[in-house]
Design a protein around this motif. Structure first.
Motif, mmCIF file in Angstrom:
data_model
loop_
_atom_site.group_PDB
_atom_site.id
_atom_site.type_symbol
_atom_site.label_atom_id
_atom_site.label_comp_id
_atom_site.label_asym_id
_atom_site.label_seq_id
_atom_site.Cartn_x
_atom_site.Cartn_y
_atom_site.Cartn_z
ATOM 1 N N LEU A 78 0.842 -1.195 0.000
ATOM 2 C CA LEU A 78 0.000 0.000 0.000
ATOM 3 C C LEU A 78 0.878 1.246 0.000
ATOM 4 O O LEU A 78 1.944 1.266 0.619
ATOM 5 N N ARG A 79 0.400 2.272 -0.668
ATOM 6 C CA ARG A 79 1.146 3.541 -0.722
ATOM 7 C C ARG A 79 0.173 4.709 -0.647
ATOM 8 O O ARG A 79 -0.868 4.697 -1.331
ATOM 9 N N TRP A 80 0.470 5.682 0.190
ATOM 10 C CA TRP A 80 -0.329 6.892 0.292
ATOM 11 C C TRP A 80 0.569 8.024 0.761
ATOM 12 O O TRP A 80 1.733 7.810 1.119
ATOM 13 N N ASN A 81 0.021 9.231 0.782
ATOM 14 C CA ASN A 81 0.804 10.400 1.197
ATOM 15 C C ASN A 81 0.185 11.010 2.445
ATOM 16 O O ASN A 81 -1.024 11.251 2.508
ATOM 17 N N ASP A 82 1.044 11.260 3.440
ATOM 18 C CA ASP A 82 0.629 11.891 4.693
ATOM 19 C C ASP A 82 1.479 13.150 4.878
ATOM 20 O O ASP A 82 2.656 13.067 5.261
ATOM 21 N N PRO A 83 0.931 14.346 4.576
ATOM 22 C CA PRO A 83 1.718 15.591 4.673
ATOM 23 C C PRO A 83 2.285 15.848 6.064
ATOM 24 O O PRO A 83 3.265 16.588 6.208
ATOM 25 N N ARG A 84 1.701 15.237 7.080
ATOM 26 C CA ARG A 84 2.196 15.448 8.445
ATOM 27 C C ARG A 84 3.546 14.775 8.683
ATOM 28 O O ARG A 84 4.193 15.003 9.702
ATOM 29 N N LEU A 85 3.960 13.913 7.751
ATOM 30 C CA LEU A 85 5.180 13.129 7.939
ATOM 31 C C LEU A 85 6.315 13.578 7.023
ATOM 32 O O LEU A 85 7.255 12.835 6.778
ATOM 33 N N THR A 86 6.227 14.795 6.492
ATOM 34 C CA THR A 86 7.311 15.301 5.645
ATOM 35 C C THR A 86 8.498 15.717 6.508
ATOM 36 O O THR A 86 8.351 16.141 7.659
ATOM 37 N N PHE A 87 9.675 15.600 5.940
ATOM 38 C CA PHE A 87 10.910 16.006 6.635
ATOM 39 C C PHE A 87 11.978 16.282 5.584
ATOM 40 O O PHE A 87 11.893 15.819 4.450
ATOM 41 N N PRO A 88 13.014 17.091 5.961
ATOM 42 C CA PRO A 88 14.096 17.363 5.006
ATOM 43 C C PRO A 88 14.776 16.066 4.592
ATOM 44 O O PRO A 88 14.913 15.137 5.379
ATOM 45 N N GLU A 89 15.178 16.002 3.343
ATOM 46 C CA GLU A 89 15.801 14.784 2.822
ATOM 47 C C GLU A 89 17.069 14.466 3.593
ATOM 48 O O GLU A 89 17.979 15.286 3.669
ATOM 49 N N PRO A 90 17.159 13.269 4.184
ATOM 50 C CA PRO A 90 18.346 12.921 4.964
ATOM 51 C C PRO A 90 19.518 12.543 4.062
ATOM 52 O O PRO A 90 19.396 12.507 2.839
ATOM 53 N N LEU A 91 20.631 12.248 4.670
ATOM 54 C CA LEU A 91 21.815 11.834 3.922
ATOM 55 C C LEU A 91 21.563 10.503 3.231
ATOM 56 O O LEU A 91 20.805 9.657 3.724
ATOM 57 N N HIS A 92 22.192 10.313 2.075
ATOM 58 C CA HIS A 92 22.115 9.073 1.297
ATOM 59 C C HIS A 92 20.695 8.743 0.838
ATOM 60 O O HIS A 92 20.417 7.618 0.456
ATOM 61 N N ASN A 93 19.795 9.733 0.868
ATOM 62 C CA ASN A 93 18.426 9.542 0.364
ATOM 63 C C ASN A 93 17.750 8.324 0.999
ATOM 64 O O ASN A 93 17.072 7.548 0.335
ATOM 65 N N GLU A 94 17.908 8.158 2.286
ATOM 66 C CA GLU A 94 17.308 7.029 2.985
ATOM 67 C C GLU A 94 15.857 7.341 3.346
ATOM 68 O O GLU A 94 15.405 8.470 3.266
ATOM 69 N N ALA A 95 15.125 6.278 3.731
ATOM 70 C CA ALA A 95 13.735 6.426 4.157
ATOM 71 C C ALA A 95 13.605 5.936 5.584
ATOM 72 O O ALA A 95 14.379 5.095 6.054
ATOM 73 N N LEU A 96 12.613 6.493 6.282
ATOM 74 C CA LEU A 96 12.367 6.085 7.663
ATOM 75 C C LEU A 96 11.677 4.727 7.703
ATOM 76 O O LEU A 96 10.792 4.446 6.900
ATOM 77 N N ARG A 97 12.051 3.894 8.642
ATOM 78 C CA ARG A 97 11.374 2.622 8.900
ATOM 79 C C ARG A 97 10.861 2.660 10.333
ATOM 80 O O ARG A 97 11.654 2.717 11.276
ATOM 81 N N ILE A 98 9.540 2.627 10.500
ATOM 82 C CA ILE A 98 8.969 2.728 11.836
ATOM 83 C C ILE A 98 7.869 1.691 11.995
ATOM 84 O O ILE A 98 7.428 1.051 11.038
ATOM 85 N N ASP A 99 7.379 1.561 13.216
ATOM 86 C CA ASP A 99 6.298 0.638 13.537
ATOM 87 C C ASP A 99 4.990 1.174 12.961
ATOM 88 O O ASP A 99 4.625 2.324 13.210
ATOM 89 N N PRO A 100 4.239 0.361 12.169
ATOM 90 C CA PRO A 100 2.986 0.850 11.575
ATOM 91 C C PRO A 100 1.964 1.326 12.603
ATOM 92 O O PRO A 100 1.111 2.165 12.280
#
Length: 404
Positions: A78-100
């Motif tokens: 599943l994929r969707w967009n949540d504007p509340r979860l935007t953040f500046p692009e981190p180093l190495h273009n990584e993505a956050l992995r968190i508990d659903p």
């Protein structure tokens, strides 16, 4: 949100070694503003939240027509967009992995799920633009209706139905997720090692259906992956069809036994009848139970008929000989010796031709069966006339009656 952005950006500017875990904590804690509410969807007072879905099919197994259930090893993405979860692009273009469980996730479920399943594993990643990607691995048991009229040469449609609930304000909309983008429906994503016992994958179809009930009742979005599979009939041919055919073929051998050998004819016929009954019990225990005859059920009935006819034929021959009508006996025996195996082969070919539709081969077989029946009737009619003539000559004393 602007405060959060500036705060996070300032931290990154001062310390480039900041961890993704720290960014995730700042997103959820949201210091100085409203805390993140994982019970409220993105844009709760705006347009419906668009959720895109995608399946990855790994394996099909445990297809059980008896219980109308099949099992799939698959990934749901599943994929969707949540504007509340935007953040500046981190180093190495990584993505956050968190508990659903820490963020909002859509209320989407499998409509035709037969047994409630728990994900074997799952991954949720958040990109810097607020795009959430949630992948779950399932061992899923799904229900469907099987059409077994053509069993064991049948083809089935196995649907995987994903549904989302939207109220009258359409707060949640479901659509397909395509890796290539731009297309309304994605190409089927099937593992290269996709396999199944007794089933061959023919094709996959994708559909999107919207259901609205009367009087403005809630709307449902259905995403359906339909697997079109063909059964491999090899095991049924070897275990059931060939033994049944040989039993019926053996029943035609009784016509070659001398009709005066009553114990041999009766014993052979009864043995074949018992063998066919025993095989029918074995076959029935392994076949699906439906309220209509399948191809194999019809064939079993015809095999019983062939064996039963062989018993009836001998009874008729025996009665004719007892009544002294010996001249009719050879003609009946000769007819069944030729016609019975021909009809058996023709009918077996007819019933197990692929498909249910009428085709030229089936038409030719039907014509041959009709011609064989008419030839048999003509043969019997001719010999009956000859028998009547001989009977008249015997009464007039012109010829000597045959002895039994």
């Amino acid at each position: 949100m602007l405060h959060l952005f500036l705060l996070t950006f300032g931290v990154l500017a001062d310390n480039t070694d900041i961890s993704l875990g720290a960014i995730a904590n700042r997103l959820l804690q949201n210091p100085g503003g409203q805390p993140y509410d994982n019970l409220t969807r993105p844009g709760a007072f705006g347009d419906p939240t668009q959720v895109q879905a995608q399946f990855r099919l790994n394996r099909l197994f445990d297809v059980d027509p008896k219980t109308n259930v099949f099992a799939m090893d698959l990934f749901l993405r599943l994929r969707w967009n949540d504007p509340r979860l935007t953040f500046p692009e981190p180093l190495h273009n990584e993505a956050l992995r968190i508990d659903p469980s820490l963020i909002w996730t859509p209320d989407i479920y499998f409509y035709n799920e037969a047994i409630q399943s728990v994900p074997l594993d799952q991954t949720l990643k958040i990109s810097n633009d607020g795009t959430v990607f949630w992948s779950r691995h399932y061992l899923m048991y799904l229900a469907t209706g099987f059409d077994l009229h053509n069993f064991p040469f049948d083809s089935q449609k196995l649907p995987i139905q994903l549904v989302s609930y939207s109220n009258s304000q359409q707060t949640l909309r479901l659509n397909w997720y395509n890796d290539s983008g731009g297309a309304a429906y994605p190409d089927p994503i099937v593992n290269k090692t996709f396999s199944s016992v007794l089933w061959n994958l023919n094709s996959i179809n994708t559909t999107l259906t919207n259901i609205i009930f009367r009087d403005g009742q809630p709307q449902f979005d259905f995403l359906t992956y339909s697997l079109f599979v063909d059964r491999d009939p090899s095991v049924y041919i070897l275990k059931y069809i060939l033994p049944l055919f040989f039993i019926a073929l053996c029943s035609t051998l009784t016509y070659w036994i001398d009709p005066t050998a009553v114990p041999a004819r009766v014993g052979f016929g009864v043995s074949l009848l018992l063998a066919s009954i025993t095989l029918n019990f074995v076959v029935s225990a392994d076949l699906p139970h439906v309220n209509y005859p399948t191809k194999l059920d019809t064939y079993i009935a015809i095999i019983f008929l062939f064996v039963f006819i062989s018993m009836i034929e001998f009874a008729v021959i025996h009665v004719l000989r007892v009544m002294g009508r010996i001249s009719l006996s050879p003609s009946i025996e000769n007819t069944f010796r030729i016609v019975a195996p021909i009809e058996l082969v023709l009918y077996t070919t007819y019933i197990f031709l692929p498909g249910l539709e009428v085709n030229p081969v089936r038409i030719v077989i039907i014509i041959l069966m009709i011609v064989t029946f008419l030839a048999t009737a003509s043969y019997f009619g001719y010999h009956h006339i000859q028998f009547k003539k001989r009977q008249a000559l015997e009464k007039s004393g012109e010829i000597t009656p045959l002895k039994a």
